[in-house]
Scaffold this active site. Structure first.
Site, PDB file in Angstrom:
ATOM      1  N   ASP A 211       0.826  -1.206   0.000  1.00  0.00           N
ATOM      2  CA  ASP A 211       0.000   0.000   0.000  1.00  0.00           C
ATOM      3  C   ASP A 211       0.865   1.262   0.000  1.00  0.00           C
ATOM      4  OD1 ASP A 211      -2.854   0.901   0.372  1.00  0.00           O
ATOM      5  OD2 ASP A 211      -1.986   1.897   2.111  1.00  0.00           O
ATOM      6  N   GLU A 262      14.343 -14.887   1.063  1.00  0.00           N
ATOM      7  CA  GLU A 262      14.716 -15.924   2.031  1.00  0.00           C
ATOM      8  C   GLU A 262      13.821 -17.149   1.862  1.00  0.00           C
ATOM      9  OE1 GLU A 262      14.169 -14.031   5.823  1.00  0.00           O
ATOM     10  OE2 GLU A 262      15.842 -12.636   5.503  1.00  0.00           O
TER      11      GLU A 262
HETATM   12  C1  GLC Z   1      -4.237   2.947  -0.738  1.00  0.00           C
HETATM   13  C2  GLC Z   1      -5.454   2.074  -0.579  1.00  0.00           C
HETATM   14  C3  GLC Z   1      -6.597   2.928  -0.142  1.00  0.00           C
HETATM   15  C4  GLC Z   1      -6.258   3.566   1.181  1.00  0.00           C
HETATM   16  C5  GLC Z   1      -4.926   4.311   1.109  1.00  0.00           C
HETATM   17  C6  GLC Z   1      -4.407   4.622   2.488  1.00  0.00           C
HETATM   18  O1  GLC Z   1      -4.386   3.880  -1.745  1.00  0.00           O
HETATM   19  O2  GLC Z   1      -5.709   1.371  -1.755  1.00  0.00           O
HETATM   20  O3  GLC Z   1      -7.797   2.227  -0.057  1.00  0.00           O
HETATM   21  O4  GLC Z   1      -7.257   4.464   1.547  1.00  0.00           O
HETATM   22  O5  GLC Z   1      -3.933   3.553   0.483  1.00  0.00           O
HETATM   23  O6  GLC Z   1      -3.973   3.456   3.126  1.00  0.00           O
END
Ligand code: GLC
Ligand code: CA
Length: 546
Positions: A211, A262
């Protein structure tokens, strides 16, 4: 049907051509009838995923969370939210998917934790300058009494990116206040995430979706630089942007790759990075994450020239980085593509959602036609493809969700100016009737409109012309056709995109019909007309005449 190596669980390169299905756990299937999707529901639906023919499942966050941002505010990186299940159930889901030779990718959220995380709670309890605070980004404020935020940085969800704590310091959150940003220059943070990667890898997880991968490294040198607006277009493309896509971020992911290697086979990873073209592929280098979502295509209208340019660029950048491409049309942050392609090209999607679907009207028929054609085109391209739950049903966006039902922080944080992303997160319709259309025995945490009945998975499974049958057919064929990483794009009529693969080809006619070349038609998103005419807004796959 001959097996593709992608289904061999020991193949280290499976991810390069895998079809990965995104499950947004709270909205996929509800096993206990409390209105929230869960692991028990997912376990019940493993046969559905196997019949669909996907190679892997990506689970959006299922971790303990206060749900300030749909689970992207993680309070514990090593557990399952009790509303979703238990670690035992997680192990059972992994075993059941692996038994079907479906791999498991989990979401990892390294830019920020949830505010309930023990580290953040400890940071709040500790004094300014403490080691506890040094895991996050705490700073004194500006102004005579520190009453002004330390910098003009704005939150992605609207409003300032800083919140003040009772002792007067401020902490950084590029997203909601419940999502405090980690300080990735702190070695303790780096170690912690290496350990989290090992925790899930040891449990048999095959890969990670990372993310906000482009956000981890920030310029925190004093005085903090000005950065008044968050916009993808504003990101400086030389690696020195204040907040995003900085050069130092790559050193972090080289460390991750060492950890992922790993394991045998090495664990896969895909970056969710929003960066200028050309820099995006850097995240996918072999000594980093391997893949990065190709988001340029999702910004484009239904237009052959735009698609061709984006596809060729993405293939070129990926090749130069030693990576393969990672295609996507929809996810939990985007307006579903069955709706995007049914709206006028110049529509402002945010404004359309706010209009409660009234103006401009969505042409559902055109949207579905194009969504089916786009899916076949995408699945014909070399590389990996990510599908978002419900797109295999041709599901449109729920644009008219009542304001009172909205869960996405975007709505509140923009003072109601933007509706947010809930319209793509409404629980799936599994049956045409019953409580919550078969999602569970109870209700659904976001209200499902009555027209969801027309998209029920159960009905589509028995209909050879349904979108679900089209996806199943495409995935089965994809698994049987020769797949390598070459593709040619012969020049033809400007409204046609043709992709030539070894022994077969895909032809997409945008907005106008096209004449099909020779060869047996293997699959098409719409019936082929007399004289081998491919109708407008359709894709056909053909075997090359031998
Ligand atoms: C990414 C995710 C989204 C979230 C953001 C903050 O863009 O896909 O859904 O709100 O990160 O974590
Ligand atoms: Ca439930």
């Amino acid at each position: 049907m001959p097996d593709q190596p992608v289904r061999d669980l020991t193949d280290p390169d499976w991810w390069r051509s895998a079809v990965v299905y995104q499950v947004y756990p709270r909205s996929f299937a509800d096993g206990n009838g409390d209105g929230i999707g869960d692991l028990a529901g997912l376990l019940d639906r493993v046969p559905y995923l196997a019949a669909l023919g996907v190679d892997a499942v990506w689970l959006s966050p299922f971790y303990p969370s206060a749900l300030a941002d749909g689970g992207y505010d993680v309070d514990d990186y090593r557990d399952v939210d009790p509303r979703i299940g238990t670690l035992d159930q997680f192990d059972r889901v992994v075993a059941a998917l692996h038994a079907e030779r479906i791999r498991v990718v989990v979401d990892i959220v390294p830019n920020h934790s949830g505010s309930g995380h023990v580290w953040f709670q400890a940071a709040l309890a500790a004094a300014p300058g403490s080691v506890e605070r040094a895991r996050y980004v705490f700073r004194d404020g500006l102004g005579a009494d520190g009453e002004l935020p330390p910098a003009d940085w704005q939150s992605h969800f609207g409003g300032p990116a800083w919140t003040r704590v009772p002792d007067g310091q401020w902490y950084l959150h590029l997203f909601a206040p419940e999502q405090p940003d980690f300080d990735w220059s702190n070695p303790e943070v780096r170690e912690e995430f290496h350990d989290v990667l090992r925790f899930w890898s040891d449990r048999g997880v095959d890969g990670f979706r990372v993310d906000v991968a482009h956000g981890l490294a920030k310029d925190l040198s004093e005085p903090l630089a000005s950065y008044p607006a968050i916009s993808r277009d504003a990101v400086r493309s030389d690696g020195t942007d204040v907040l995003f896509d900085r050069d130092e971020v790559h050193e972090i992911f080289r460390g991750w790759r060492r950890v992922l290697n790993e394991y045998d086979p090495p664990r896969a990873a895909v970056a969710e990075a929003w960066a200028p073209e050309g820099r995006l592929a850097l995240y996918a280098r072999p000594d980093e994450l391997g893949q990065t979502f190709e988001f340029d295509l999702v910004q484009e209208p239904w237009d052959a020239d735009r698609f061709r340019v984006r596809i060729l660029d993405a293939l070129d950048f990926a090749r130069r980085a030693g990576a393969s491409t990672t295609w996507v049309l929809s996810n939990h942050d985007l307006v579903r593509h069955a709706s995007r392609y049914g709206l006028p090209d110049d529509v402002d999607l945010g404004a359309w959602l706010m209009s409660d679907g009234a103006e401009p009207a969505e042409d559902r028929e055109a949207g579905l036609r194009r969504a089916r054609a786009a899916a076949l085109l995408l699945l014909a391209l070399p590389g990996s493809a990510y599908l978002y739950q419900g797109e295999e049903l041709g599901l449109p966006e729920v644009a008219d969700l009542p304001f009172s039902a909205l869960e996405d922080p975007v709505h509140v944080r923009t003072g109601g100016r933007r509706k947010g992303r809930d319209g793509s997160r409404v629980p799936l319709p599994w049956t045409a009737d019953g409580p919550s259309f078969g999602f569970g025995a109870g209700g659904a945490h976001l209200p499902q409109p009555g027209w969801f009945a027309r998209y029920a998975a159960e009905d589509q499974a028995g209909d050879p012309h349904s979108t679900l049958s089209l996806y199943r057919g495409a995935l089965a064929l994809r698994a049987s056709l020769p797949v390598d990483f070459t593709a040619e794009f012969p020049a033809g009529p400007s409204h046609v995109v043709e992709v030539v693969r070894p022994g077969w080809r895909s032809v997409t006619a945008f907005r106008e019909p096209a004449a099909l070349p020779e060869g047996e038609v293997l699959l098409s998103s719409a019936p082929i007309g007399p004289d081998r005419r491919l109708p407008a807004d359709a894709t056909a796959w053909l075997r090359d005449p031998a």
